[in-house]
Design an enzyme around this catalytic site. Structure first.
Site, PDB file in Angstrom:
ATOM      1  CE  LYS A  25      -4.245  -1.523   0.878  1.00 12.78           C
ATOM      2  NZ  LYS A  25      -5.516  -1.233   0.071  1.00 12.78           N
ATOM      3  CE  LYS A  54     -11.464  -4.981  -3.218  1.00 13.52           C
ATOM      4  NZ  LYS A  54     -11.193  -3.791  -4.223  1.00 13.52           N
TER       5      LYS A  54
END
Ligand code: MG
Length: 338
Positions: free
Chosen positions: A142, A249
């Protein structure tokens, strides 16, 4: 088709083992619904509705009310009338129904690699050797969480710590403006970066043109995640000729097989990813991934995720196999919610 005879649902509210830092603040617990459909001959279909209200999606309360209205023996027409706005419920009903009628997709992979998650900031450096030793070769870091210049310096240290042949995925969660994104893409060009996820957010002014421009100007592929929430988004990106990757997703899509069908021509540019769902949603999402011709490392290195045991998907390992899904005990998970 005769509608399945007994539909039941249970709501879960699960605390994460470690709270997650998001753009909207700390995320400490996750809630959703598990659906259990029992058909003729005792066959059971499972589905999970796991919305993320912070993404502007429906709430679990709304889904629960819609389930109550459906009742235990819904007609096919009632199921078809579930509003498109309640996409996660349509998802759960569709996955359960597919299982009940034996229409789950067949695996074309014997195993798939999994991406290891690295903590943001310098904490990533200490984790890489341990994950490399365990066998991981794809790492996700991240970025956009700290000072841009500091993180660019850290990028070199992270790359130097990777094992030979490893690939790094970067996820900025839309943290940057054009200039920030350009600085990162310049730096990524000659480094082992598989892709950069969402350098600018979908809310940024002219975001679509900006992302298309960045994708054309730099060699590092860009992946869409937050920019790809519903079917309308996918149509727009496909029509615009998006050359980069699509983070998918499945748990957040009303009809994942239909969504995937439109991505057939871009099979190698699809990355399957977790929506931090339980074992029920994970099983159907991973089944789709195993049936997909592309073979990018999975964004499913998230478990164990919940404080309570028995709800997690397959524990993070460098590879996952179809038979790992058979070991997920959905009946016990259901029983634990009684
Ligand atoms: Mg992302």
């Amino acid at each position: 088709m005769t509608p399945p005879s007994r539909l039941a649902y249970r709501r879960y509210r699960l605390t994460f083992r470690h709270p997650l830092r998001t753009a909207a603040g700390w995320w400490r617990e996750r809630d959703g619904l598990i659906l259990r459909w029992e058909g003729e001959g005792g066959r059971i279909g499972w589905g999970e509705a796991a919305p993320i209200p912070a993404f502007g999606m429906e709430t679990t309360g709304e889904l629960e009310a819609a389930c109550a209205a459906l009742g235990a023996a819904p007609e096919a027409e009632a199921i078809a009338r579930v509003p498109f706005r309640l996409g996660c419920l349509r998802h759960a009903l569709g996955r359960a129904q597919a299982e009940l009628t034996g229409r789950t997709p067949a695996a074309v992979h014997r195993f798939l690699p999994v991406a290891a998650l690295l903590p943001a900031g310098p904490a990533a450096l200490a984790k890489i050797p341990l994950l490399a030793e365990a066998g991981f070769r794809t790492f996700k870091w991240k970025v956009g969480a700290g000072d841009l210049g500091d993180e660019l310096v850290l990028l070199d240290e992270v790359c130097a710590a990777l094992p030979a042949g490893a690939q790094l995925r970067l996820d900025a969660n839309g943290a940057w403006d054009r200039r920030g994104a350009e600085r990162w893409l310049e730096r990524c060009a000659d480094r082992p970066v598989e892709f950069l996820e969402q350098p600018v957010g979908p809310q940024a002014r002219g975001a679509a043109d900006l992302l298309l421009g960045l994708a054309a100007d730099y060699p590092t592929p860009i992946a869409l995640d937050e920019s790809l929430v519903g079917d309308g988004d996918l149509e727009r990106w496909l029509a615009a000729g998006w050359p980069g990757l699509f983070i998918l997703k499945p748990a957040l899509l009303a009809d994942p097989p239909a969504f995937l069908e439109r991505l057939r021509g871009a099979a190698e540019r699809v990355v399957f990813s977790s929506a931090l769902e339980t074992a029920v949603g994970a099983r159907s999402a991973l089944q789709l991934a195993f049936s997909w011709p592309g073979a990018r490392a999975l964004g499913f290195g998230v478990w164990p995720l919940f404080a309570l045991p028995g709800f997690d998907g397959p524990a993070a390992a460098p590879f996952v196999r179809p038979e790992d899904l058979d070991r997920l005990d959905r009946q016990s998970l259901w029983n634990a919610l009684s």
